[in-house]
Design a protein around this motif. Structure first.
Motif, PDB file in Angstrom:
ATOM      1  N   LEU A  37     134.087  28.877  82.787  1.00 54.04           N
ATOM      2  CA  LEU A  37     134.281  28.774  81.070  1.00 54.04           C
ATOM      3  C   LEU A  37     134.233  26.788  81.244  1.00 54.04           C
ATOM      4  O   LEU A  37     135.356  26.603  81.365  1.00 54.04           O
ATOM      5  CB  LEU A  37     134.196  29.242  80.399  1.00 54.04           C
ATOM      6  N   THR A  38     133.409  25.998  81.285  1.00 58.60           N
ATOM      7  CA  THR A  38     133.451  24.498  80.581  1.00 58.60           C
ATOM      8  C   THR A  38     133.629  23.891  79.646  1.00 58.60           C
ATOM      9  O   THR A  38     131.999  23.622  79.647  1.00 58.60           O
ATOM     10  CB  THR A  38     133.254  24.147  82.207  1.00 58.60           C
ATOM     11  N   LEU A  39     133.365  23.438  78.984  1.00 56.84           N
ATOM     12  CA  LEU A  39     133.693  23.513  77.722  1.00 56.84           C
ATOM     13  C   LEU A  39     133.736  21.546  77.881  1.00 56.84           C
ATOM     14  O   LEU A  39     134.236  20.661  78.042  1.00 56.84           O
ATOM     15  CB  LEU A  39     134.510  23.484  76.256  1.00 56.84           C
ATOM     16  N   ALA A  40     132.605  20.560  77.231  1.00 58.55           N
ATOM     17  CA  ALA A  40     132.584  19.009  76.580  1.00 58.55           C
ATOM     18  C   ALA A  40     132.529  19.302  75.731  1.00 58.55           C
ATOM     19  O   ALA A  40     131.859  19.814  74.916  1.00 58.55           O
ATOM     20  CB  ALA A  40     131.056  19.140  77.968  1.00 58.55           C
ATOM     21  N   ILE A  41     133.230  17.655  75.079  1.00 65.08           N
ATOM     22  CA  ILE A  41     133.216  16.931  73.524  1.00 65.08           C
ATOM     23  C   ILE A  41     132.112  15.718  74.590  1.00 65.08           C
ATOM     24  O   ILE A  41     132.595  15.099  75.526  1.00 65.08           O
ATOM     25  CB  ILE A  41     134.490  16.487  73.352  1.00 65.08           C
ATOM     26  N   ILE A  71     138.043  26.882  81.708  1.00 67.74           N
ATOM     27  CA  ILE A  71     138.492  28.087  82.109  1.00 67.74           C
ATOM     28  C   ILE A  71     138.102  28.456  83.177  1.00 67.74           C
ATOM     29  O   ILE A  71     136.796  29.057  83.320  1.00 67.74           O
ATOM     30  CB  ILE A  71     138.597  29.140  80.830  1.00 67.74           C
ATOM     31  N   ALA A  72     138.531  28.612  84.321  1.00 71.70           N
ATOM     32  CA  ALA A  72     138.520  29.564  85.363  1.00 71.70           C
ATOM     33  C   ALA A  72     138.509  30.925  85.954  1.00 71.70           C
ATOM     34  O   ALA A  72     139.511  31.195  84.700  1.00 71.70           O
ATOM     35  CB  ALA A  72     139.153  29.312  86.918  1.00 71.70           C
ATOM     36  N   PRO A  73     137.673  31.892  86.123  1.00 71.70           N
ATOM     37  CA  PRO A  73     138.341  33.273  87.058  1.00 71.70           C
ATOM     38  C   PRO A  73     139.620  33.668  87.069  1.00 71.70           C
ATOM     39  O   PRO A  73     139.739  34.843  86.319  1.00 71.70           O
ATOM     40  CB  PRO A  73     136.981  33.687  87.380  1.00 71.70           C
ATOM     41  N   ASP A  74     140.059  32.431  88.173  1.00 75.59           N
ATOM     42  CA  ASP A  74     141.463  33.056  87.514  1.00 75.59           C
ATOM     43  C   ASP A  74     142.303  33.596  87.073  1.00 75.59           C
ATOM     44  O   ASP A  74     143.595  33.017  86.969  1.00 75.59           O
ATOM     45  CB  ASP A  74     141.744  32.295  88.940  1.00 75.59           C
ATOM     46  N   ASN A  75     141.383  32.926  85.610  1.00 79.14           N
ATOM     47  CA  ASN A  75     142.742  32.775  84.509  1.00 79.14           C
ATOM     48  C   ASN A  75     143.184  30.957  83.581  1.00 79.14           C
ATOM     49  O   ASN A  75     143.545  31.326  83.602  1.00 79.14           O
ATOM     50  CB  ASN A  75     143.566  34.194  84.040  1.00 79.14           C
ATOM     51  N   THR A  76     142.866  30.503  84.683  1.00 83.02           N
ATOM     52  CA  THR A  76     143.633  29.146  84.234  1.00 83.02           C
ATOM     53  C   THR A  76     142.782  27.962  83.587  1.00 83.02           C
ATOM     54  O   THR A  76     142.086  28.739  83.803  1.00 83.02           O
ATOM     55  CB  THR A  76     143.585  28.048  85.945  1.00 83.02           C
ATOM     56  N   SER A 107     151.963  28.942  80.215  1.00 83.00           N
ATOM     57  CA  SER A 107     152.096  29.186  81.458  1.00 83.00           C
ATOM     58  C   SER A 107     150.882  29.476  82.256  1.00 83.00           C
ATOM     59  O   SER A 107     150.685  28.576  82.921  1.00 83.00           O
ATOM     60  CB  SER A 107     152.441  30.543  81.937  1.00 83.00           C
ATOM     61  N   GLN A 108     149.188  29.852  81.640  1.00 91.63           N
ATOM     62  CA  GLN A 108     148.289  29.910  82.505  1.00 91.63           C
ATOM     63  C   GLN A 108     147.452  28.339  82.088  1.00 91.63           C
ATOM     64  O   GLN A 108     146.257  28.137  82.698  1.00 91.63           O
ATOM     65  CB  GLN A 108     147.069  30.337  81.725  1.00 91.63           C
ATOM     66  N   VAL A 109     148.253  26.939  81.195  1.00 90.27           N
ATOM     67  CA  VAL A 109     147.176  25.992  81.281  1.00 90.27           C
ATOM     68  C   VAL A 109     148.428  24.517  82.197  1.00 90.27           C
ATOM     69  O   VAL A 109     149.151  24.521  82.596  1.00 90.27           O
ATOM     70  CB  VAL A 109     148.112  25.796  80.145  1.00 90.27           C
ATOM     71  N   VAL A 110     147.365  23.738  83.064  1.00 88.56           N
ATOM     72  CA  VAL A 110     147.406  23.152  83.665  1.00 88.56           C
ATOM     73  C   VAL A 110     146.759  21.862  83.369  1.00 88.56           C
ATOM     74  O   VAL A 110     145.166  21.793  83.549  1.00 88.56           O
ATOM     75  CB  VAL A 110     146.558  23.701  85.520  1.00 88.56           C
ATOM     76  N   PRO A 111     147.643  20.379  83.452  1.00 85.67           N
ATOM     77  CA  PRO A 111     146.923  18.997  82.959  1.00 85.67           C
ATOM     78  C   PRO A 111     146.003  18.828  84.751  1.00 85.67           C
ATOM     79  O   PRO A 111     146.753  18.617  85.319  1.00 85.67           O
ATOM     80  CB  PRO A 111     147.932  18.534  82.410  1.00 85.67           C
ATOM     81  N   GLY A 189     140.115  34.286  82.061  1.00 87.96           N
ATOM     82  CA  GLY A 189     139.272  34.029  83.101  1.00 87.96           C
ATOM     83  C   GLY A 189     138.043  35.230  83.541  1.00 87.96           C
ATOM     84  O   GLY A 189     137.348  35.370  84.065  1.00 87.96           O
ATOM     85  N   GLU A 190     138.861  36.341  82.654  1.00 87.79           N
ATOM     86  CA  GLU A 190     137.617  37.744  83.498  1.00 87.79           C
ATOM     87  C   GLU A 190     136.517  37.799  82.280  1.00 87.79           C
ATOM     88  O   GLU A 190     135.623  38.153  82.757  1.00 87.79           O
ATOM     89  CB  GLU A 190     138.389  39.114  82.578  1.00 87.79           C
ATOM     90  N   MET A 191     136.275  37.340  81.085  1.00 87.48           N
ATOM     91  CA  MET A 191     135.136  36.778  79.849  1.00 87.48           C
ATOM     92  C   MET A 191     134.447  35.251  80.416  1.00 87.48           C
ATOM     93  O   MET A 191     133.826  35.105  79.806  1.00 87.48           O
ATOM     94  CB  MET A 191     135.982  36.591  78.686  1.00 87.48           C
ATOM     95  N   ALA A 192     135.269  34.645  81.006  1.00 85.30           N
ATOM     96  CA  ALA A 192     135.063  33.413  81.296  1.00 85.30           C
ATOM     97  C   ALA A 192     133.187  33.599  81.679  1.00 85.30           C
ATOM     98  O   ALA A 192     132.433  32.320  81.062  1.00 85.30           O
ATOM     99  CB  ALA A 192     135.638  32.054  82.174  1.00 85.30           C
ATOM    100  N   ASP A 193     133.327  33.900  82.660  1.00 85.57           N
ATOM    101  CA  ASP A 193     131.646  33.777  83.314  1.00 85.57           C
ATOM    102  C   ASP A 193     130.262  33.772  82.162  1.00 85.57           C
ATOM    103  O   ASP A 193     129.828  33.848  81.526  1.00 85.57           O
ATOM    104  CB  ASP A 193     130.922  34.199  84.414  1.00 85.57           C
TER     105      ASP A 193
END
Length: 738
Positions: A37-41, A71-76, A107-111, A189-193
């Motif tokens: 899931l990629t959200l654009a503003i 939000i990637a499938p690996d939950n990042t 812990s799952q947030v990466v800038p 990540g499991e719900m992203a797609d």
């Protein structure tokens, strides 16, 4: 950095509708199955649409997408950060905003640093431009990123409700996990797609949290600019490419001098030297490593034409400025009739304050890596002014800005130095790399290079006069500021210089909040060859000192307590009063001062943030000034991360104390005297005072903290010293024997 004050003030949170943009056309979904899931503003200031009407901006086709959340499938959860991380905490603060509305686990947030692309990553406070400064990173991103996080969360909830065939209202979200009372659970990540296949909710359906619902905001979460403690963080100085050459530039000995000729025979014969290249700003030596380039540069023989160079010394310049301060300047503010009020006053108080040039002196001097290729140019550096730098680099190479790819690395400080309208050190790098196409070039400015040939906070003189009536009330105030313009001659001149007044020269004076019925602020702009630039807190670096030191002088003349006088004059400004009252209470204002100490106060607002500081000082047995303690109160709206706020106030106090006590760039017949930290002195850690920082609770939109801690400290110290010695100090750095 904080600067561009005209744009910043015009687009400050209190001047804009919520979020600074309409909600229609604000959100778009990008991505598809398998991509997460990629959200654009969408922002209202894309380059293509900056001048169009609000109606046309509402059309989706008029906006370029600006992706902030992935939000990637690996939950990042990746948060794309459009602002430089130079130690001020943007990676942490901006990630916090998204994580809170998204209800992600920290812990799952990466800038992730954003690419240079003003059509998607522009600074909402600057308009159609990507860049960092003026303490705007949090302020301009606050609602933008909240909506990004909240919308992503709504879509994940909708996806889970669809997958589990349950009402969305029954889905709970916490720490990156979606759950249902039935026992079903799924990570983001499991719900992203699945979420990526859903339509974006209508903006009116997006509900942002109320302050009582914040999870991360207001808490001191761990910082995200990792690797700085163990040396694994990558700064430009650490960055390497195969086959890379290192370059150093020999600059003119005086500002305004021009190269006539040079002899590079000894340089070319020096070990490790690969080439010597003449560029518009000097002579570049390219070598296999820094040491070889440094030795080779030392062997250059150059002849300079100094007929148009500055030949003035600092004392001569200050004398000239003092003379100019006695004449009429251009009005920046003119309330009532200050001259008449002062003429009719029971007593008149006067003072002249002088401020030297100042170097930014970040711990990482200027540097940049550039690779010129047939299809464009790629750059790696601690990038602060993406749009400006793209345009300036493109002009050097005769290409379009879109052909300039800029990779933003960590920066070891800036304080405004990397936000250069002329892109000086980047342009130098590209000129050199242009002569070596296909070869990566790293330009390094040594500490001496940046001290001798860099950009500076302008030197200023302020002349103030005020009148007091028989009861000690201030009836009139005149202030004349003399100094160079930062914006003049740059692409920002049209927006920042109005009727001859550079707003950065008078900010903090022209908007003085004190209830004085007759108040005039004038400006005389000087023309010098010395290059000047915004410096941490910009105009407030000198206007705060002049105003607050003079206010204390007036309080003494009127026989009034300095805090009480300020509180009376700030009766229409409750947030000013709030920080002043808090700082005074926490410092024990009015109680007995410890023996051998003096206590002083100052209050100032810059970049939307209110700061008051109370300083305690002493004189050592050898007669040296020592700042013992500083109590600081700050109102910056919603406190995103209290630890970062405290750190920035502490850092700002240390930075401001350098200018108050020891830092100065001086000229001797046009040449800069200082060269490194042995004679351009800055505060050392063992000289830091005890500091208390108190944060005013607030639900107002957040404002910046990178710069506002600087302005009050010098006048607070000077006022404390005056309370101890009975003398007033009219020059920075403070000279006890002056």
């Amino acid at each position: 950095m904080r600067f561009m004050s005209e744009f910043i003030s015009a687009n400050s949170p209190e001047q804009q509708p919520r979020g600074g943009t309409s909600r229609r056309g604000f959100l778009k979904l990008m991505g598809g199955a398998g991509a997460g899931l990629t959200l654009a503003i969408n922002t209202p200031f894309s380059l293509a649409n900056a001048s169009e009407s609000a109606a046309s901006l509402d059309a989706d086709d008029d906006f370029a997408p600006n992706a902030f959340v992935r939000i990637a499938p690996d939950n990042t959860v990746s948060v794309v950060i459009k602002h430089i991380e130079a130690g001020q905490g943007t990676f942490t603060g901006l990630s916090t905003i998204v994580a809170d509305e998204l209800d992600a686990a920290w812990s799952q947030v990466v800038p992730v640093p954003a690419p240079a692309d003003a059509s998607r990553y522009n600074n909402l406070a600057f308009g159609p431009m990507q860049g960092t400064g003026g303490s705007t990173a949090i302020a301009n991103s606050w609602e933008q990123l909240r909506i990004a996080g909240a919308t992503a969360k709504a879509m994940l909830v909708a996806a889970a409700a669809q997958a589990w065939n349950v009402p969305a209202s029954e889905i709970l979200v916490s720490q990156g996990v979606l759950s249902h009372p039935s026992g079903r659970e799924a990570t983001f990540g499991e719900m992203a797609d699945r979420a990526a296949q859903l339509p974006v909710p209508e903006p009116k359906s997006i509900t942002l949290k109320t302050p009582d619902q914040f999870v991360h905001i207001g808490k001191s979460v761990t910082r995200k600019d990792v690797g700085k403690n163990d040396g694994t963080a990558i700064f430009t100085q650490d960055f390497k490419l195969d086959g890379m050459l290192t370059a150093l530039v020999l600059h003119p000995p005086r500002f305004g001098a021009k190269l006539v000729s040079f002899d590079d025979s000894e340089t070319r014969a020096s070990n490790g030297v690969v080439d010597v290249v003449e560029i518009p700003s000097g002579i570049a030596v390219l070598a296999k490593d820094y040491g070889s380039a440094h030795v080779g540069r030392g062997k250059l023989k150059a002849e300079w034409d100094e007929s148009g160079a500055i030949n003035q010394s600092s004392d001569e310049m200050m004398a000239e400025y003092r003379e100019l301060s006695l004449k009429e300047g251009l009005p920046a503010r003119n309330d009532g009739d200050a001259a008449a009020a002062i003429s009719d006053a029971a007593s008149v108080v006067e003072a002249t304050y002088e401020f030297p040039y100042l170097s930014h002196a970040p711990m990482e001097p200027m540097n940049c890596v550039a690779l010129v290729k047939p299809d464009g140019c790629e750059v790696w550096n601690g990038e602060q002014f993406q749009t400006v730098d793209q345009n300036n680099i493109a002009a050097v190479l005769g290409i379009t800005p879109e052909q300039v790819k800029i990779n933003m690395l960590y920066a070891g400080g800036s304080f405004g130095r990397r936000a250069n309208p002329h892109s000086d050190y980047l342009v130098e790098t590209v000129h050199i790399a242009k002569a070596k196409p296909g070869v990566p070039v790293k330009l390094v400015w040594s500490r001496e290079d940046d001290t001798h040939a860099g950009y500076y906070r302008p030197a200023y003189v302020h002349r103030l006069r005020a009148g007091l009536d028989a009861e000690g009330n201030i009836t009139g105030w005149q202030q004349h500021i003399v100094g160079q313009s930062i914006a003049q001659g740059t692409l920002f001149e049209g927006g920042m210089v109005k009727e001859g007044i550079d707003h950065t020269s008078v900010e903090g004076a022209s908007n003085l909040p004190y209830a004085i019925p007759n108040l005039k602020v004038a400006l005389t702009t000087t023309q010098k060859q010395v290059p000047v630039l915004w410096w941490r807190s910009v105009g407030s670096t000198h206007t705060a000192y002049a105003a607050e030191a003079f206010m204390d002088k007036l309080a003494t003349q009127a026989g009034k307590d300095p805090v009480e006088l300020r509180m009376q004059l700030l009766k229409d400004h409750p947030r000013w009063q709030g920080v002043l009252k808090l700082a005074a209470e926490k410092a024990g204002w009015g109680s007995e001062v410890p023996a051998g100490r003096g206590r002083g106060v100052a209050v100032h607002k810059s970049f939307g943030t209110y700061v008051a500081q109370v300083a305690e000082v002493s004189l050592t047995g050898s007669g040296q000034l020592k700042v013992e303690k500083v109590v600081c109160a700050v109102d910056c709206g919603v406190p995103i991360n209290p630890d970062i706020i405290r750190a920035q106030m502490e850092g700002g106090i240390g930075f401001g104390l350098s200018a108050a006590l020891m830092s100065a760039i001086t000229l001797d017949k046009g040449k800069v005297v200082e060269s490194n930290f042995h004679n351009y002195q800055v505060l050392r850690i063992n000289q830091m005072p005890e500091i208390e920082v108190h944060i005013v609770p607030s639900t107002e939109p957040p404002t910046g903290v990178g710069e506002p801690g600087v302005p009050p400290i010098a006048p607070a110290v000077a006022n404390a010293l005056a309370a101890l010695t009975g003398k007033r100090y009219h020059q920075l750095p403070i000279k006890l024997d002056a």
